[in-house]
Design an enzyme around this catalytic site. Sequence first.
Site, PDB file in Angstrom:
ATOM      1  N   ALA A   1     105.526  26.535  14.979  1.00 21.81           N
ATOM      2  CA  ALA A   1     106.305  26.155  16.156  1.00 21.81           C
ATOM      3  C   ALA A   1     105.776  26.910  17.369  1.00 21.81           C
ATOM      4  O   ALA A   1     104.807  27.660  17.270  1.00 21.81           O
ATOM      5  CB  ALA A   1     107.772  26.500  15.920  1.00 21.81           C
ATOM      6  N   ASN A   2     106.415  26.699  18.505  1.00 21.67           N
ATOM      7  CA  ASN A   2     106.090  27.509  19.683  1.00 21.67           C
ATOM      8  C   ASN A   2     107.373  27.750  20.466  1.00 21.67           C
ATOM      9  O   ASN A   2     108.416  27.160  20.187  1.00 21.67           O
ATOM     10  CB  ASN A   2     104.992  26.851  20.532  1.00 21.67           C
ATOM     11  CG  ASN A   2     105.449  25.548  21.138  1.00 21.67           C
ATOM     12  OD1 ASN A   2     106.355  25.509  21.960  1.00 21.67           O
ATOM     13  ND2 ASN A   2     104.831  24.465  20.712  1.00 21.67           N
ATOM     14  N   ARG A   3     107.282  28.643  21.443  1.00 23.44           N
ATOM     15  CA  ARG A   3     108.481  29.179  22.077  1.00 23.44           C
ATOM     16  C   ARG A   3     109.057  28.311  23.193  1.00 23.44           C
ATOM     17  O   ARG A   3     109.948  28.743  23.917  1.00 23.44           O
ATOM     18  CB  ARG A   3     108.206  30.591  22.617  1.00 23.44           C
ATOM     19  CG  ARG A   3     107.891  31.559  21.506  1.00 23.44           C
ATOM     20  CD  ARG A   3     107.713  32.993  21.952  1.00 23.44           C
ATOM     21  NE  ARG A   3     107.093  33.769  20.891  1.00 23.44           N
ATOM     22  CZ  ARG A   3     107.729  34.193  19.796  1.00 23.44           C
ATOM     23  NH1 ARG A   3     109.011  33.953  19.642  1.00 23.44           N
ATOM     24  NH2 ARG A   3     107.094  34.855  18.869  1.00 23.44           N
TER      25      ARG A   3
END
Lengths: 242, 242
Positions: free
Chosen positions: B42-44
């Site tokens: 995932a990413n932020r």
Amino acid sequence: AIVDAIRAALSGDTGDRPLAGRHVIVTSGPTHEPIDPVRYIANRSSGAQGTAIAQALVALGARVTFVTGPATVPPPAGVDLRAIETAEQMRQAVEGALPADAAVLAAAVADWRIESPAQGKIKKDRNGAPPALSFAENRDILAELSRPGPDRPALVVGFAAETDDVIANATAKRARKGCDWIVANDVSPGTGIMGGAENAVTLIRADGAETWERMSKPEVAARLARRMAEALGHGTAEEAAQ
Amino acid sequence: AIVDAIRAALSGDTGDRPLAGRHVIVTSGPTHEPIDPVRYIANRSSGAQGTAIAQALVALGARVTFVTGPATVPPPAGVDLRAIETAEQMRQAVEGALPADAAVLAAAVADWRIESPAQGKIKKDRNGAPPALSFAENRDILAELSRPGPDRPALVVGFAAETDDVIANATAKRARKGCDWIVANDVSPGTGIMGGAENAVTLIRADGAETWERMSKPEVAARLARRMAEALGHGTAEEAAQ
């Protein structure tokens, strides 16, 4: 015991607080393992089951240290909250919360982390070559907590999220980790359990496996908390030590 | 145009709807790339900036197709919502939403996916050897959408989330992708921008870079939407074609 009696009186509680005076550590939610400043490895745990367990233990009078990764459900009320992100931070928070009478490790902890997360965002190179990620194994919180010693909680409960051969894998896990109980569940995508409202669990103890019917996560939590209270027996740890 | 006038009259709008009749595709949020049934990369990205841009475009009268990954902020009202998870699903949803007058690709799309996600949960082996993950590069939604052709939106706006040499990297990205504008921002952890309430952006166009002061994400969105309306000019695409 006097403090507990006063607390029970003040709260209007009628006395069904078999875990009053007990300290329980509950871990919950996913962990996030950074790849670089913007990317990370996560998992689908919502934190719903761990949160419900913490609430059920509080309802039975326990003092709960709640160590949680970035969950999607709000944290429970009435706990000592420790918010962490990585598996290693969770391990340190659990260690820092000892001693405890019991621990329920419901978090979905990453088995691996990226060995050296990048300091800057990893860019695509012009050749389209993917990044080479090197993994390292995280320390095993359940196995370390279960190891005999003065700080070992009297009752250590692990979770096993399995997709195949649930009971066989979870029974082997209980023996391998050295914990007292394993709550095993099937997180295959088709079950809708991970991230969902219900759970279908098997409680694995030294004397065998007991499969519960599918029920809501708060119901699983209430039953587990009740079993824990029975196992820990009556009287506080302080009383037992006197 | 009659429909727009009726719609404006019904909504009590006083006429400041320069994007009425325009279709804009907005992408937002992170993407999730599965590793196995429970783990993913995932990413932020919270989706806050993309959501604010969609809202600002709707406020100026645009019809917005909002293609969003698993964001942490709630989706905007008044859009045609397409919820996706992976970069490839996002690409297909964008392609399926064409034709459009403009596109704002604000999502933080994964550059890579796991080539063959495992069907069952990957287990630790007894030797502690980490899993070997093989990556494949995802198709480049911004570059594909920017390629000249009958379906290319008149205005394609990309985002560049950078941690180093923000303006130089973003200017190079604009040229490389073939898009019209790049909204560049610095997502270094110290800025608090990724996942935060504010943004500090530089708008990069063919004629140069324009740095905006740090402001809230809705303010960035309102200014960007206004600039887009100016660039697209007055009159609907249908009117222009007549």
